[in-house]
Write a protein that holds these residues in place. Structure first.
Motif: not given
Ligand code: AMP
Ligand code: ZN
Length: 113
Positions: A28-32, A100-102, A92-95, A4-6, A37-41
């Protein structure tokens, strides 16, 4: 949780731009970024869906939600912000570690219908 990357970011095994950390969460800051401003809690406990949450995990998510507005200067939330939790494939959940996206600033990626 393995692979799990997180969880790896939380463990310090993968670098990330860390804005805040305590016993419950990392921000953290979202990499994409999909907004200016896009953070992930990210709660520190690994689970995929709100539907999977134990009471203890729900308490942790509550502490995350309470913390976010407390960090409004740090996260540049003064002019309003959006919180998004993607749940499952259609969203579209990928992780698959709940997060929580901010999103804030002018460049919001989408507008609710
Ligand atoms: P979700 O589609 O809700 O699962 O969003 C996953 C988010 O994680 C996407 O916005 C990605 O850009 C972000 N993300 C994936 N890998 C990383 C990473 N290594 N560091 C920061 N953000 C990431
Ligand atoms: Zn995880």
């Amino acid at each position: 949780m393995e692979n799990c990357i997180f969880c790896k970011i939380i463990a310090g095994e993968i670098p990330a731009t860390k804005m805040y950390e305590d016993d419950d969460m990392i921000i953290i800051r979202d990499i994409e970024p999909k907004a200016k401003n896009h953070f992930l809690c990210i709660p520190k406990t690994h689970f995929k869906l709100l539907a999977d949450m134990t009471e203890k995990e729900a308490e942790q998510v509550k502490r995350c939600l309470k913390k976010i507005p407390e960090l409004k200067e740090l996260l540049q939330l003064e002019n309003g912000y959006r919180l998004v939790i993607n749940q499952g494939d259609d969203a579209g959940q990928t992780v698959f570690h709940l997060h929580i996206h901010i999103l804030s600033g002018q460049k919001m990626g989408w507008q609710p219908a």
